[in-house]
Design a protein around this motif. Structure first.
Motif, PDB file in Angstrom:
ATOM      1  N   ASP A   1       0.836  -1.203   0.000  1.00 35.60           N
ATOM      2  CA  ASP A   1       0.000   0.000   0.000  1.00 35.60           C
ATOM      3  C   ASP A   1       0.871   1.252   0.000  1.00 35.60           C
ATOM      4  O   ASP A   1       0.492   2.274  -0.572  1.00 35.60           O
ATOM      5  N   MET A   2       2.025   1.161   0.683  1.00 36.99           N
ATOM      6  CA  MET A   2       2.893   2.330   0.775  1.00 36.99           C
ATOM      7  C   MET A   2       4.347   1.921   0.913  1.00 36.99           C
ATOM      8  O   MET A   2       4.658   0.803   1.350  1.00 36.99           O
ATOM      9  N   VAL A   3       5.232   2.837   0.538  1.00 37.42           N
ATOM     10  CA  VAL A   3       6.666   2.719   0.810  1.00 37.42           C
ATOM     11  C   VAL A   3       7.121   4.036   1.406  1.00 37.42           C
ATOM     12  O   VAL A   3       6.513   5.091   1.168  1.00 37.42           O
ATOM     13  N   ALA A   4       8.189   3.996   2.191  1.00 34.42           N
ATOM     14  CA  ALA A   4       8.718   5.212   2.801  1.00 34.42           C
ATOM     15  C   ALA A   4      10.235   5.216   2.684  1.00 34.42           C
ATOM     16  O   ALA A   4      10.881   4.172   2.844  1.00 34.42           O
ATOM     17  N   VAL A   5      10.785   6.384   2.411  1.00 37.06           N
ATOM     18  CA  VAL A   5      12.235   6.554   2.287  1.00 37.06           C
ATOM     19  C   VAL A   5      12.662   7.648   3.250  1.00 37.06           C
ATOM     20  O   VAL A   5      12.098   8.753   3.236  1.00 37.06           O
ATOM     21  N   LEU A   6      13.636   7.343   4.089  1.00 36.72           N
ATOM     22  CA  LEU A   6      14.080   8.320   5.091  1.00 36.72           C
ATOM     23  C   LEU A   6      14.619   9.578   4.429  1.00 36.72           C
ATOM     24  O   LEU A   6      14.313  10.695   4.848  1.00 36.72           O
ATOM     25  N   ASP A   7      15.408   9.422   3.382  1.00 41.99           N
ATOM     26  CA  ASP A   7      15.957  10.547   2.634  1.00 41.99           C
ATOM     27  C   ASP A   7      14.840  11.158   1.783  1.00 41.99           C
ATOM     28  O   ASP A   7      14.352  10.527   0.843  1.00 41.99           O
ATOM     29  N   GLU A   8      14.437  12.371   2.117  1.00 43.55           N
ATOM     30  CA  GLU A   8      13.268  12.967   1.459  1.00 43.55           C
ATOM     31  C   GLU A   8      13.508  13.266  -0.014  1.00 43.55           C
ATOM     32  O   GLU A   8      12.583  13.184  -0.833  1.00 43.55           O
ATOM     33  N   GLU A   9      14.736  13.606  -0.365  1.00 47.23           N
ATOM     34  CA  GLU A   9      15.038  13.838  -1.780  1.00 47.23           C
ATOM     35  C   GLU A   9      14.896  12.535  -2.571  1.00 47.23           C
ATOM     36  O   GLU A   9      14.321  12.513  -3.664  1.00 47.23           O
ATOM     37  N   ALA A  10      15.410  11.449  -1.989  1.00 46.92           N
ATOM     38  CA  ALA A  10      15.272  10.136  -2.642  1.00 46.92           C
ATOM     39  C   ALA A  10      13.808   9.726  -2.713  1.00 46.92           C
ATOM     40  O   ALA A  10      13.370   9.101  -3.696  1.00 46.92           O
ATOM     41  N   ALA A  11      13.041  10.073  -1.692  1.00 48.61           N
ATOM     42  CA  ALA A  11      11.608   9.756  -1.691  1.00 48.61           C
ATOM     43  C   ALA A  11      10.911  10.446  -2.857  1.00 48.61           C
ATOM     44  O   ALA A  11      10.031   9.863  -3.509  1.00 48.61           O
ATOM     45  N   GLY A  12      11.310  11.686  -3.124  1.00 50.00           N
ATOM     46  CA  GLY A  12      10.736  12.414  -4.256  1.00 50.00           C
ATOM     47  C   GLY A  12      11.030  11.732  -5.581  1.00 50.00           C
ATOM     48  O   GLY A  12      10.162  11.643  -6.464  1.00 50.00           O
ATOM     49  N   GLN A  13      12.251  11.224  -5.725  1.00 51.19           N
ATOM     50  CA  GLN A  13      12.631  10.523  -6.954  1.00 51.19           C
ATOM     51  C   GLN A  13      11.831   9.219  -7.096  1.00 51.19           C
ATOM     52  O   GLN A  13      11.396   8.865  -8.191  1.00 51.19           O
ATOM     53  N   LEU A  14      11.644   8.515  -5.968  1.00 53.40           N
ATOM     54  CA  LEU A  14      10.901   7.257  -6.016  1.00 53.40           C
ATOM     55  C   LEU A  14       9.433   7.498  -6.346  1.00 53.40           C
ATOM     56  O   LEU A  14       8.798   6.703  -7.050  1.00 53.40           O
ATOM     57  N   LYS A  15       8.911   8.614  -5.856  1.00 54.96           N
ATOM     58  CA  LYS A  15       7.506   8.942  -6.143  1.00 54.96           C
ATOM     59  C   LYS A  15       7.288   9.092  -7.643  1.00 54.96           C
ATOM     60  O   LYS A  15       6.281   8.625  -8.193  1.00 54.96           O
ATOM     61  N   ILE A  16       8.241   9.699  -8.304  1.00 57.79           N
ATOM     62  CA  ILE A  16       8.152   9.852  -9.763  1.00 57.79           C
ATOM     63  C   ILE A  16       8.267   8.482 -10.437  1.00 57.79           C
ATOM     64  O   ILE A  16       7.522   8.157 -11.365  1.00 57.79           O
ATOM     65  N   ALA A  17       9.213   7.664  -9.940  1.00 60.41           N
ATOM     66  CA  ALA A  17       9.448   6.343 -10.539  1.00 60.41           C
ATOM     67  C   ALA A  17       8.241   5.425 -10.416  1.00 60.41           C
ATOM     68  O   ALA A  17       7.984   4.590 -11.287  1.00 60.41           O
TER      69      ALA A  17
END
Length: 379
Positions: free
Chosen positions: A51-67
């Motif tokens: 249902d969800m994933v979380a990344v501690l590094d917020e910049e990396a989280a932004g990249q994953l959101k796009i991916a």
């Protein structure tokens, strides 16, 4: 048996092996987290469709959101995202495979949300054992150990009558440098320290194994998990890593748990307890192994183990300080800023410089002691 899991630290060694077990037994994965390894996390998200994933590094989280924009997987970032995964409503069990004291807050969040806990993050109990065990009892949830040694003890205790336990016997591989002298250890390299003889693990825990700090942390963890004192926990070097730990009963009978050096065995037991199901791990062939060896630890050379025992005996915030000092020291060693022997030296100095006799401690005091120790050591 667990039906839905959240895996904190899914891209690390324990996390990847947890997903092996989930894949084999069709356990639903509701949430995944990582620090910044978004390429592997994306692959896991596409396969398991959490249902969800979380990344501690917020910049990396932004990249994953796009991916992951072409999927229905929700992507969160920062510490709040990790805590949200730990409390995800669909998960009945949270596997905490985060490395270091960073796993403490997610552990508490999961427990307070009523989740059962499969705990691979030993620092949680080293730093916050009194608080964590109190919260477990209060919430009425189960805490299943994932460390191979503590899982082995947990398994050996099944059916053990109340009051029959005499002592715990934690086995240790001895790491990369068993039998070495202090002189030989004074010039070892990072590369050689990372060559563990039996287990495939992350860099930090492999160094901890080489220094015997890992076993010291496990002594503290075992004390909290099983309610035993330091004097009733023995450590025994067992190079083959076949016997994962033992218990001795009051009639002097010894019960051991054996298996191949495969973390998927204790992971699966934590997720499927009390069932025994087919495992992805290789079957143990004792005839092929032929012999098993044992030796006492060399506490004079490998100082981290006795330092952890000292911290446990002092109690209060001392285990927190020892753990924080070790995390800083290991990182500095991996960066080749200090020598191998200086790891124990930094822990010893941190314990010597710290003064606090308070035994009843709060979460705020734990976090403060951890932060102050790191700052003093330049971590």
């Amino acid at each position: 048996m667990t039906n839905h899991i959240a895996v904190l630290g899914s891209t690390g060694s324990i996390g990847v092996q947890t997903l092996d077990v989930a894949r084999m037994h069709h356990i639903r994965v509701s949430a995944l987290t990582a620090n910044n390894s978004i390429r592997l996390l994306e692959e896991q998200a596409r396969e398991f469709q959490p249902d969800m994933v979380a990344v501690l590094d917020e910049e990396a989280a932004g990249q994953l959101k796009i991916a992951l924009a072409d999927t229905s997987v929700k992507v969160l970032g920062g510490q709040e995202g990790i805590l949200a995964a730990a409390q995800h409503e669909a998960a009945d069990t949270v596997v905490n495979a985060i490395v270091g004291v960073a796993g403490l807050l997610p552990t508490l969040a999961a427990i307070r949300a009523g989740k059962h806990l499969a705990l691979a993050n030993k620092e949680t109990l080293v730093a916050g054992g009194s608080i964590v065990m109190q919260e477990v009892r209060k919430a009425g949830v189960n805490l299943y150990p994932v460390d191979s040694e503590h899982s082995a003890i947990f398994q050996c205790l099944q059916g053990c009558p109340e009051g029959a336990l005499k002592k715990l016997i934690l086995t240790a591989s001895g790491g990369s440098f068993f039998g070495k002298t202090r002189e030989e250890l004074s010039h070892v390299t990072v590369e050689s320290a990372l060559q563990h003889p039996n287990w495939s693990m992350g860099r930090k825990i492999t160094i901890d194994s080489a220094t015997m700090m890992n076993k010291g942390l496990e002594v503290i963890e075992a004390s909290w998990l099983f309610g035993v004192e330091d004097k009733d926990i023995e450590v025994l070097i067992h190079r083959e890593s076949i016997i994962h730990s033992m218990i001795q009963l009051k009639d002097n009978a010894v019960i051991a748990q054996l298996g191949t050096a495969d973390m998927r065995i204790p992971i699966q037991y934590a997720l499927t307890y009390p069932q025994r199901l087919p495992s992805p791990a290789k079957e143990l062939d004792l005839a092929e192994i032929a012999s098993l060896s044992f030796a006492p630890p060399d506490n004079a050379t490998f100082r981290c183990l006795p330092l952890c025992r000292e911290a446990l005996q002092k109690g209060g915030l001392y285990p927190t300080v020892a753990n924080a000092a070790n995390e800083v020291a290991v990182q500095m060693f991996l960066q080749e800023k200090i020598s191998f022997l200086e790891i124990a030296g930094m822990i010893e100095q941190a314990l010597s410089d710290f003064h606090c006799d308070k035994q009843e401690i709060t979460l705020e005091e734990i976090l403060c002691a951890d932060k102050e120790t790191r700052m003093k050591l330049g971590g």
